[in-house]
Design an enzyme around this catalytic site. Sequence first.
Site, mmCIF file in Angstrom:
data_model
loop_
_atom_site.group_PDB
_atom_site.id
_atom_site.type_symbol
_atom_site.label_atom_id
_atom_site.label_comp_id
_atom_site.label_asym_id
_atom_site.label_seq_id
_atom_site.Cartn_x
_atom_site.Cartn_y
_atom_site.Cartn_z
ATOM 1 N NE ARG A 95 -4.216 -1.574 0.327
ATOM 2 C CZ ARG A 95 -4.366 -2.611 -0.501
ATOM 3 N NH1 ARG A 95 -3.470 -2.858 -1.425
ATOM 4 N NH2 ARG A 95 -5.436 -3.393 -0.404
ATOM 5 C CG HIS A 111 -3.492 -0.726 -6.692
ATOM 6 N ND1 HIS A 111 -3.767 -0.145 -5.479
ATOM 7 C CD2 HIS A 111 -3.520 -2.064 -6.460
ATOM 8 C CE1 HIS A 111 -3.969 -1.073 -4.572
ATOM 9 N NE2 HIS A 111 -3.817 -2.268 -5.148
ATOM 10 C CD GLU A 125 -3.179 3.196 -5.143
ATOM 11 O OE1 GLU A 125 -4.255 2.606 -5.353
ATOM 12 O OE2 GLU A 125 -2.156 2.614 -4.753
HETATM 13 P P1 NAP Z 1 -0.120 -11.608 4.877
HETATM 14 O O1 NAP Z 1 -0.032 -13.037 4.482
HETATM 15 O O2 NAP Z 1 -0.966 -11.231 6.029
HETATM 16 O O3 NAP Z 1 1.375 -11.092 5.105
HETATM 17 C C1 NAP Z 1 1.674 -9.870 5.652
HETATM 18 C C2 NAP Z 1 3.079 -9.892 6.237
HETATM 19 O O4 NAP Z 1 3.393 -8.581 6.730
HETATM 20 C C3 NAP Z 1 3.265 -10.859 7.376
HETATM 21 O O5 NAP Z 1 4.452 -11.535 7.183
HETATM 22 C C4 NAP Z 1 3.349 -9.974 8.618
HETATM 23 O O6 NAP Z 1 4.204 -10.601 9.566
HETATM 24 C C5 NAP Z 1 3.955 -8.706 8.036
HETATM 25 N N1 NAP Z 1 3.605 -7.517 8.801
HETATM 26 C C6 NAP Z 1 2.383 -7.121 9.206
HETATM 27 N N2 NAP Z 1 2.459 -6.004 9.917
HETATM 28 C C7 NAP Z 1 3.764 -5.673 9.978
HETATM 29 C C8 NAP Z 1 4.472 -4.607 10.603
HETATM 30 N N3 NAP Z 1 3.854 -3.667 11.314
HETATM 31 N N4 NAP Z 1 5.823 -4.582 10.453
HETATM 32 C C9 NAP Z 1 6.467 -5.527 9.742
HETATM 33 N N5 NAP Z 1 5.838 -6.556 9.141
HETATM 34 C C10 NAP Z 1 4.503 -6.622 9.263
HETATM 35 O O7 NAP Z 1 -0.641 -10.717 3.656
HETATM 36 P P2 NAP Z 1 -0.522 -10.988 2.100
HETATM 37 O O8 NAP Z 1 -1.657 -11.819 1.654
HETATM 38 O O9 NAP Z 1 0.858 -11.424 1.780
HETATM 39 O O10 NAP Z 1 -0.786 -9.499 1.544
HETATM 40 C C11 NAP Z 1 0.028 -8.425 1.956
HETATM 41 C C12 NAP Z 1 -0.520 -7.100 1.485
HETATM 42 O O11 NAP Z 1 -0.246 -6.918 0.099
HETATM 43 C C13 NAP Z 1 -2.032 -6.907 1.548
HETATM 44 O O12 NAP Z 1 -2.469 -6.588 2.857
HETATM 45 C C14 NAP Z 1 -2.270 -5.770 0.571
HETATM 46 O O13 NAP Z 1 -2.183 -4.539 1.231
HETATM 47 C C15 NAP Z 1 -1.102 -5.895 -0.394
HETATM 48 N N6 NAP Z 1 -1.559 -6.296 -1.747
HETATM 49 C C16 NAP Z 1 -1.370 -5.457 -2.799
HETATM 50 C C17 NAP Z 1 -1.783 -5.848 -4.063
HETATM 51 C C18 NAP Z 1 -1.577 -4.961 -5.239
HETATM 52 O O14 NAP Z 1 -2.349 -5.020 -6.167
HETATM 53 N N7 NAP Z 1 -0.516 -4.195 -5.287
HETATM 54 C C19 NAP Z 1 -2.415 -7.066 -4.252
HETATM 55 C C20 NAP Z 1 -2.584 -7.887 -3.165
HETATM 56 C C21 NAP Z 1 -2.152 -7.502 -1.913
HETATM 57 P P3 NAP Z 1 4.107 -10.281 11.143
HETATM 58 O O15 NAP Z 1 2.644 -10.412 11.503
HETATM 59 O O16 NAP Z 1 4.995 -11.293 11.764
HETATM 60 O O17 NAP Z 1 4.628 -8.892 11.316
HETATM 61 C C1 8YV Z 2 -6.837 -5.178 -5.736
HETATM 62 C C2 8YV Z 2 -5.218 -5.339 -3.753
HETATM 63 O O1 8YV Z 2 -6.425 -4.481 -6.877
HETATM 64 O O2 8YV Z 2 -5.739 -7.467 -2.946
HETATM 65 C C3 8YV Z 2 -5.410 -6.324 -2.667
HETATM 66 O O3 8YV Z 2 -5.178 -5.959 -1.501
HETATM 67 O O4 8YV Z 2 -4.719 -4.283 -3.538
HETATM 68 C C4 8YV Z 2 -5.571 -5.691 -5.149
HETATM 69 O O5 8YV Z 2 -5.568 -7.039 -5.387
HETATM 70 C C5 8YV Z 2 -7.744 -4.325 -4.952
HETATM 71 O O6 8YV Z 2 -8.100 -4.823 -3.721
HETATM 72 C C6 8YV Z 2 -9.006 -4.070 -5.746
HETATM 73 O O7 8YV Z 2 -9.465 -2.839 -5.382
#
Ligand code: NAP
Ligand code: 8YV
Length: 318
Positions: free
Chosen positions: A232, A279, A261
Amino acid sequence: MTKEMLLIGGATPRMMDRFAADFDKVHELSKVDNRTTFLAEQGEGITAVATNGHDGVAPDIMKALPNLKIISGYGVGYDAIDTDTAVARGIVVTHTPNVLNDEVANTAVMMMLTLYREFLRDEAYVRAGRWHVEGNAPISRSPSNRTVGILGLGRIGETIANKLKAFDATIVYHSRNPKEVDYTYYGDLTKMAADVDVLIVITPGGSATNKLVNREVLNALGPDGTLINVSRGSVVDEAELVLALQEGRLGYAGLDVFEAEPKVPEALLTMPNVVLLPHVGSATVETRQAMGDLVCDNLTQFLKDGTTISPVPECAHL
Ligand code: NAP
Ligand code: 8YV
């Protein structure tokens, strides 16, 4: 009682068909003329919301739906949904974990490869006819054998680490808790940034991670360092990032997400050492379909027996 849902943001025709099959009435917020009047007139009848990671559920909407029971989120990140209020009101929030790991990891890796190999520069070189006139393009740097620090080794972070094995990367990571993995754990993010070539940010957004990547971390990453953010925009101090790039304290950046965004800082638009994406980390036909199906499956199951497939951790007990 009629089953009524509210759709916030868009949905694919496939999702709309599923909503229509499950609910008597599907209200689309994007088609509403006067939000306040709509909420006052229809709010009481709505028991389910489908929304996305960007729009979430605004406080005025949450407040205006007294009988809301479920919020089904399209995306894994749910920082735009107030889970404290949801839990207090017994509203289940669901999201779409795992089905997008591969795609978002691909996006992070592709940005890293693009920055090292300067493919955008080279592609523009060919299109501009410069190859004919100026000869071979300048050479670039190899993405192989790099040390990559993953900030947030969760579902997507681990997928990124696995993919980077193909490029002989040394993986290290930082999160609040060490995991049972073979990668080296850093309890201190700045120390890790100082030791890596590339820092990939893939934590959740929200207050706990706000501006975690600050001036100190960017300075530690340094003039040859690369920052990739697919989490994010809030996790990186964007003003400091721009300054670090402008002053040459940071080498390169690959950004799929931004603080406000769809606004992107003007200064980044002309920088040759950054890759900017709107994004699109999960934005492929295949992955978006899987995410949409999970949004609908959560709603269908909830209507059937009150349970869900993928509640966010805060709501798992509900
Ligand atoms: P996840 O499995 O919950 O992994 C999140 C990781 O972040 C965990 O390893 C957690 O470990 C760590 N974390 C959480 N809070 C933290 C902190 N304060 N300091 C350091 N590390 C921290 O989540 P995920 O499924 O991999 O997804 C991660 C994020 O990617 C989503 O929440 C979303 O915001 C983003 N995302 C973006 C897109 C995009 O389109 N760009 C798409 C999908 C997801 P600990 O709990 O041990 O700290
Ligand atoms: C999506 C994301 O684009 O999964 C997330 O956290 O940021 C993306 O996969 C978004 O949630 C759709 O608005």
